[in-house]
Design a protein around this motif. Structure first.
Motif, PDB file in Angstrom:
ATOM      1  N   ILE A  21      55.938 104.571 -41.923  1.00 56.01           N
ATOM      2  CA  ILE A  21      56.907 104.847 -43.037  1.00 56.01           C
ATOM      3  C   ILE A  21      58.154 104.218 -42.386  1.00 56.01           C
ATOM      4  N   TYR A  22      58.536 103.159 -43.289  1.00 54.68           N
ATOM      5  CA  TYR A  22      60.025 102.593 -43.064  1.00 54.68           C
ATOM      6  C   TYR A  22      60.749 102.229 -44.276  1.00 54.68           C
ATOM      7  N   PRO A  23      62.003 102.854 -44.328  1.00 54.80           N
ATOM      8  CA  PRO A  23      62.785 102.395 -45.400  1.00 54.80           C
ATOM      9  C   PRO A  23      63.090 101.036 -45.411  1.00 54.80           C
ATOM     10  N   PRO A  24      63.775 100.262 -46.413  1.00 53.85           N
ATOM     11  CA  PRO A  24      64.442  99.122 -46.176  1.00 53.85           C
ATOM     12  C   PRO A  24      65.404  98.975 -45.252  1.00 53.85           C
ATOM     13  N   PRO A  25      65.364  97.572 -44.509  1.00 57.20           N
ATOM     14  CA  PRO A  25      66.307  97.569 -43.340  1.00 57.20           C
ATOM     15  C   PRO A  25      67.672  97.837 -43.487  1.00 57.20           C
ATOM     16  N   ILE A  26      68.471  98.412 -42.388  1.00 60.54           N
ATOM     17  CA  ILE A  26      70.012  98.497 -42.710  1.00 60.54           C
ATOM     18  C   ILE A  26      70.317  97.609 -41.882  1.00 60.54           C
ATOM     19  N   PRO A  27      71.744  97.259 -41.958  1.00 56.20           N
ATOM     20  CA  PRO A  27      72.357  96.124 -41.254  1.00 56.20           C
ATOM     21  C   PRO A  27      72.236  96.342 -39.628  1.00 56.20           C
ATOM     22  N   GLY A  28      71.799  95.300 -39.113  1.00 56.90           N
ATOM     23  CA  GLY A  28      71.633  95.469 -37.842  1.00 56.90           C
ATOM     24  C   GLY A  28      70.449  95.995 -37.156  1.00 56.90           C
ATOM     25  N   ALA A  29      69.344  96.686 -37.895  1.00 56.26           N
ATOM     26  CA  ALA A  29      68.151  97.434 -37.631  1.00 56.26           C
ATOM     27  C   ALA A  29      67.405  97.498 -38.641  1.00 56.26           C
ATOM     28  N   LEU A  30      66.361  98.109 -38.364  1.00 52.69           N
ATOM     29  CA  LEU A  30      65.247  98.264 -39.219  1.00 52.69           C
ATOM     30  C   LEU A  30      65.340  99.633 -40.161  1.00 52.69           C
ATOM     31  N   GLY A  31      66.185 100.627 -39.429  1.00 53.06           N
ATOM     32  CA  GLY A  31      66.357 101.701 -40.029  1.00 53.06           C
ATOM     33  C   GLY A  31      65.656 102.750 -39.428  1.00 53.06           C
TER      34      GLY A  31
ATOM     35  N   LYS B 188      53.356 107.728 -36.263  1.00 54.87           N
ATOM     36  CA  LYS B 188      52.476 108.689 -35.514  1.00 54.87           C
ATOM     37  C   LYS B 188      51.967 107.884 -34.422  1.00 54.87           C
ATOM     38  N   ASP B 189      52.405 108.391 -33.310  1.00 51.77           N
ATOM     39  CA  ASP B 189      51.937 107.671 -31.966  1.00 51.77           C
ATOM     40  C   ASP B 189      50.480 107.601 -31.592  1.00 51.77           C
ATOM     41  N   VAL B 190      50.096 106.917 -30.596  1.00 51.54           N
ATOM     42  CA  VAL B 190      48.587 107.139 -30.113  1.00 51.54           C
ATOM     43  C   VAL B 190      48.277 108.408 -29.814  1.00 51.54           C
ATOM     44  N   GLY B 191      49.120 109.065 -29.408  1.00 50.30           N
ATOM     45  CA  GLY B 191      48.593 110.636 -28.926  1.00 50.30           C
ATOM     46  C   GLY B 191      48.620 111.630 -30.124  1.00 50.30           C
ATOM     47  N   GLY B 192      49.132 111.192 -31.471  1.00 53.43           N
ATOM     48  CA  GLY B 192      48.968 111.795 -32.681  1.00 53.43           C
ATOM     49  C   GLY B 192      50.325 112.683 -32.821  1.00 53.43           C
ATOM     50  N   GLN B 193      51.522 112.513 -32.156  1.00 52.99           N
ATOM     51  CA  GLN B 193      52.706 112.992 -32.260  1.00 52.99           C
ATOM     52  C   GLN B 193      53.577 112.211 -33.438  1.00 52.99           C
ATOM     53  N   ALA B 194      54.029 112.918 -34.102  1.00 52.96           N
ATOM     54  CA  ALA B 194      54.978 112.413 -35.232  1.00 52.96           C
ATOM     55  C   ALA B 194      56.518 112.243 -34.786  1.00 52.96           C
ATOM     56  N   VAL B 195      56.934 111.017 -34.713  1.00 54.51           N
ATOM     57  CA  VAL B 195      58.248 110.949 -34.340  1.00 54.51           C
ATOM     58  C   VAL B 195      59.190 109.942 -35.342  1.00 54.51           C
ATOM     59  N   PHE B 196      60.438 110.396 -35.266  1.00 58.78           N
ATOM     60  CA  PHE B 196      61.419 109.779 -36.268  1.00 58.78           C
ATOM     61  C   PHE B 196      62.561 109.138 -35.380  1.00 58.78           C
ATOM     62  N   GLY B 197      62.942 108.020 -35.914  1.00 61.25           N
ATOM     63  CA  GLY B 197      63.925 107.117 -35.219  1.00 61.25           C
ATOM     64  C   GLY B 197      63.523 105.615 -35.141  1.00 61.25           C
TER      65      GLY B 197
END
Length: 379
Positions: A258-268, A273-282
């Motif tokens: 899930i991605y918001p629209p990009p911010i200046p200089g980055a994708l936001g 959900k990584d390959v191990g099933g862990q939810a990560v934000f950033g």
């Protein structure tokens, strides 16, 4: 020097056909592409293990190629790299999830930006895109809140560490050598072509190489400055873009990115959900003056506010610090985001040398294509 692998009879004039500085994903992909062409390669890595820099502190996302300007290296190499990456991961049994990505417009006023991203993605040749209404997107991902979304089914997540080890196996299988704990100390062009290359460390050494690739991520500017005759005014400025990640305590709420629209200089600040099933934000983005991977738990407050715009159900106290990464940016705050820099002799005047600058996102996705581009220019 700690080199591994065996040589295959390089030219009598040089110890190696190609020397690559940096054993992250991009440097290794360059070595892999050159090795496939029959060149005897040496990779110099300052750390005691491969993939310890930018490659080890990222989102492990396989990007579709949605956002990048028409005709840019980022657009072309992201799409080509992604198309090459999935078969490579299959062949080498590297874990991945081709889960797809939803770029979400949280408010109706964001929908025009979403339509522009869709247009750019189609121009870039991204396959399978679908523009969804809010109800359609929320039916795919219950718990999501959005006014509209763009679905990119080619996006995914993967085990970047296993990918890097697969590249190492390929390089060594093709006769290449990887010298760990061997920092690049400098190079001098030889009168008839090629380079004398110096590496320090516990076993300092000097070798000759016909070709030279500079790809050490955050260390690219310093490495270029240690090459005799490299014009200082052709070395772009280095800016450190720090981003932190928080992981979720509890079950992952969404299957897709899930991605918001990009911010200046980055994708936001996004969700995976990584390959191990862990939810990560950033990651978020803050420019810093020095390499510092400390993570301030107080930054969670900003994450709660951003995440609840698309996931109102995020519980209180559910986020815990995970890790931080630093992106090797060549633009500062408020400046337009530039393209990858793959600088050859047309830029710096040194035949047989390519220096890579600003290889941030989508560099990991694009790595195999970057390697092919570098090898194609040099070999």
């Amino acid at each position: 020097m700690g080199a591994t692998g065996t040589g295959r009879g390089v030219s009598v004039d040089f110890d190696f056909d190609a020397c690559i500085v940096g054993a992250g994903a991009v440097g290794l992909a360059c070595a892999y592409a050159l090795s496939k062409r029959g060149l005897d390669t040496l990779v110099l890595e300052a750390a005691a293990a491969v993939g310890q820099g930018v490659s080890s502190r990222n989102s492990e996302v396989i990007h579709g190629g949605l956002y990048y300007p028409t005709g840019s290296l980022k657009a072309r190499l992201c799409v080509a790299g992604r198309r090459a990456l999935y078969p490579f991961l299959d062949t080498h049994k590297v874990a991945y999830r081709k889960c797809g990505k939803l770029v979400v417009a949280m408010e109706p006023q964001d929908e025009a930006r979403l339509a522009a991203i869709a247009d750019q993605a189609r121009t870039n040749g991204v396959e399978g895109l679908a523009e969804l209404s809010g109800p359609q997107a929320m039916a795919l991902e219950p718990g999501l809140r959005c006014a509209a979304a763009l679905l990119s089914p080619e996006s995914g997540v993967f085990d970047s560490h296993a990918y890097i080890q697969a590249l190492v196996g390929e390089i060594e299988g093709l006769g290449g050598a990887i010298a760990l704990a061997s920092p690049f100390d400098g190079a001098e062009p030889l009168p008839g072509g090629g380079f004398v290359v110096r590496a320090s460390g516990a076993e300092p050494t000097t070798v000759t190489s016909r070709l030279l690739v500079i790809a050490p991520g955050l260390g690219a500017q310093a490495a270029a400055a240690r090459i005799a005759g490299y014009p200082p005014d052709r070395i772009p400025p280095r800016h450190l873009g720090k981003g932190v990640y928080f992981k979720l305590q509890g079950k992952a709420p969404f299957e897709r990115l899930i991605y918001p629209p990009p911010i200046p200089g980055a994708l936001g600040t996004h969700y995976r959900k990584d390959v191990g099933g862990q939810a990560v934000f950033g990651p978020d983005l803050a420019y810093v003056e020095a390499e510092d991977y400390a993570l301030d738990p107080a930054r969670a407050a900003g994450f709660y506010a951003k995440i609840r715009r698309f996931w109102p159900g995020l519980p209180d106290d559910a986020l815990v610090p995970d890790y931080a990464g630093i992106r090797p940016k060549i633009h500062g705050p408020g400046e337009p985001q530039p393209d990858f820099r793959l600088d050859g002799a047309e830029i710096h005047g040194l035949e047989g040398l390519i220096a890579l600058f600003g290889i941030e996102s989508p560099g990991l996705t694009a790595s195999l294509a970057i390697g092919e581009e570098v090898a194609g220019r040099l070999a």
